[in-house]
Design a protein around this motif. Structure first.
Motif, PDB file in Angstrom:
ATOM      1  N   GLY A   7       0.821  -1.201   0.000  1.00  0.00           N
ATOM      2  CA  GLY A   7       0.000   0.000   0.000  1.00  0.00           C
ATOM      3  C   GLY A   7       0.853   1.248   0.000  1.00  0.00           C
ATOM      4  O   GLY A   7       2.075   1.212  -0.098  1.00  0.00           O
ATOM      5  N   GLN A   8       0.202   2.377   0.111  1.00  0.00           N
ATOM      6  CA  GLN A   8       0.895   3.643   0.114  1.00  0.00           C
ATOM      7  C   GLN A   8       0.499   4.425   1.356  1.00  0.00           C
ATOM      8  O   GLN A   8      -0.546   4.181   1.942  1.00  0.00           O
ATOM      9  CB  GLN A   8       0.539   4.431  -1.140  1.00  0.00           C
ATOM     10  CG  GLN A   8       0.920   3.697  -2.404  1.00  0.00           C
ATOM     11  CD  GLN A   8       0.507   4.463  -3.642  1.00  0.00           C
ATOM     12  OE1 GLN A   8       0.195   5.636  -3.574  1.00  0.00           O
ATOM     13  NE2 GLN A   8       0.529   3.795  -4.767  1.00  0.00           N
ATOM     14  N   HIS A  32      -4.560   0.902   0.417  1.00  0.00           N
ATOM     15  CA  HIS A  32      -4.110  -0.168  -0.459  1.00  0.00           C
ATOM     16  C   HIS A  32      -5.320  -0.727  -1.205  1.00  0.00           C
ATOM     17  O   HIS A  32      -6.459  -0.422  -0.864  1.00  0.00           O
ATOM     18  CB  HIS A  32      -3.395  -1.275   0.331  1.00  0.00           C
ATOM     19  CG  HIS A  32      -4.281  -1.981   1.295  1.00  0.00           C
ATOM     20  ND1 HIS A  32      -4.590  -1.476   2.532  1.00  0.00           N
ATOM     21  CD2 HIS A  32      -4.943  -3.158   1.198  1.00  0.00           C
ATOM     22  CE1 HIS A  32      -5.391  -2.311   3.157  1.00  0.00           C
ATOM     23  NE2 HIS A  32      -5.628  -3.335   2.373  1.00  0.00           N
ATOM     24  N   LYS A  33      -5.080  -1.531  -2.214  1.00  0.00           N
ATOM     25  CA  LYS A  33      -6.150  -2.158  -2.991  1.00  0.00           C
ATOM     26  C   LYS A  33      -6.290  -3.612  -2.568  1.00  0.00           C
ATOM     27  O   LYS A  33      -5.307  -4.256  -2.230  1.00  0.00           O
ATOM     28  CB  LYS A  33      -5.847  -2.101  -4.486  1.00  0.00           C
ATOM     29  CG  LYS A  33      -5.858  -0.710  -5.062  1.00  0.00           C
ATOM     30  CD  LYS A  33      -5.579  -0.776  -6.550  1.00  0.00           C
ATOM     31  CE  LYS A  33      -5.518   0.602  -7.150  1.00  0.00           C
ATOM     32  NZ  LYS A  33      -5.252   0.564  -8.593  1.00  0.00           N
ATOM     33  N   GLU A  34      -7.494  -4.119  -2.597  1.00  0.00           N
ATOM     34  CA  GLU A  34      -7.764  -5.522  -2.325  1.00  0.00           C
ATOM     35  C   GLU A  34      -8.546  -6.098  -3.503  1.00  0.00           C
ATOM     36  O   GLU A  34      -9.398  -5.430  -4.082  1.00  0.00           O
ATOM     37  CB  GLU A  34      -8.600  -5.691  -1.056  1.00  0.00           C
ATOM     38  CG  GLU A  34      -7.880  -5.325   0.208  1.00  0.00           C
ATOM     39  CD  GLU A  34      -8.736  -5.549   1.448  1.00  0.00           C
ATOM     40  OE1 GLU A  34      -8.208  -5.323   2.525  1.00  0.00           O
ATOM     41  OE2 GLU A  34      -9.913  -5.932   1.323  1.00  0.00           O
ATOM     42  N   VAL A  93     -11.058   6.966  -8.455  1.00  0.00           N
ATOM     43  CA  VAL A  93     -10.879   7.596  -7.149  1.00  0.00           C
ATOM     44  C   VAL A  93      -9.474   8.173  -7.064  1.00  0.00           C
ATOM     45  O   VAL A  93      -8.503   7.510  -7.406  1.00  0.00           O
ATOM     46  CB  VAL A  93     -11.101   6.571  -6.000  1.00  0.00           C
ATOM     47  CG1 VAL A  93     -10.884   7.211  -4.649  1.00  0.00           C
ATOM     48  CG2 VAL A  93     -12.486   5.974  -6.088  1.00  0.00           C
ATOM     49  N   ARG A  94      -9.369   9.430  -6.610  1.00  0.00           N
ATOM     50  CA  ARG A  94      -8.075  10.090  -6.415  1.00  0.00           C
ATOM     51  C   ARG A  94      -7.945  10.469  -4.949  1.00  0.00           C
ATOM     52  O   ARG A  94      -8.871  11.016  -4.361  1.00  0.00           O
ATOM     53  CB  ARG A  94      -7.990  11.351  -7.272  1.00  0.00           C
ATOM     54  CG  ARG A  94      -7.985  11.083  -8.754  1.00  0.00           C
ATOM     55  CD  ARG A  94      -7.998  12.407  -9.525  1.00  0.00           C
ATOM     56  NE  ARG A  94      -8.455  12.225 -10.884  1.00  0.00           N
ATOM     57  CZ  ARG A  94      -9.737  12.186 -11.254  1.00  0.00           C
ATOM     58  NH1 ARG A  94     -10.678  12.321 -10.376  1.00  0.00           N
ATOM     59  NH2 ARG A  94     -10.062  12.002 -12.509  1.00  0.00           N
TER      60      ARG A  94
END
Length: 130
Positions: A7-8, A32-34, A93-94
């Motif tokens: 993640g970031q 993070h992405k899941e 999404v930003r």
């Protein structure tokens, strides 16, 4: 143990009053992405074409009585299911930092960073204060 693998992180800061303004960290935002896999069931009607042959035996001795019937089915054509799974973007999404001004009782105008999340549908364009 890292609770945000791959993640970031985004560190938010704000200015505090003193003889000189300077930035101090006030929070850390992780994201993070899941990828989630789910099973879906689709019911599709499929047609099949058959040749049906009925063979009726005639009994010459017993006219008028029930005869023996034999049925044979020959499959000729059927529909086959062909499917594809394609990815489809639902939202854009930003996540970014946005600078806002904040007044302290000392009368000094200070700046503070807040988390802002923007969706392409315009649902949530307001900063999230946390």
């Amino acid at each position: 143990m890292d609770d945000n693998p791959g993640g970031q992180k985004l560190i938010l800061k704000e200015e505090v009053p003193s003889s000189q303004t300077h930035r101090v960290p006030i929070g850390v935002v992780d994201w993070h992405k899941e990828t989630i896999t789910e099973e879906r069931t689709i019911t599709v009607p499929v047609r099949r074409e058959e040749l049906v042959v009925k063979w009726k035996y005639l009994d010459r001795d017993t006219a008028g009585t029930e005869s023996k019937v034999e049925t044979i089915r020959f499959p000729l054509r059927e529909e086959r299911l062909d499917y594809q799974v394609k990815p489809f973007d639902i939202q854009d999404v930003r996540i970014y930092k946005q600078m806002v001004q904040e007044l302290q009782p000392t009368g000094v105008t200070l700046k503070k960073e807040v988390l802002a999340i923007e969706k392409d549908e315009g649902i949530n364009k307001e900063p999230i204060d946390g």
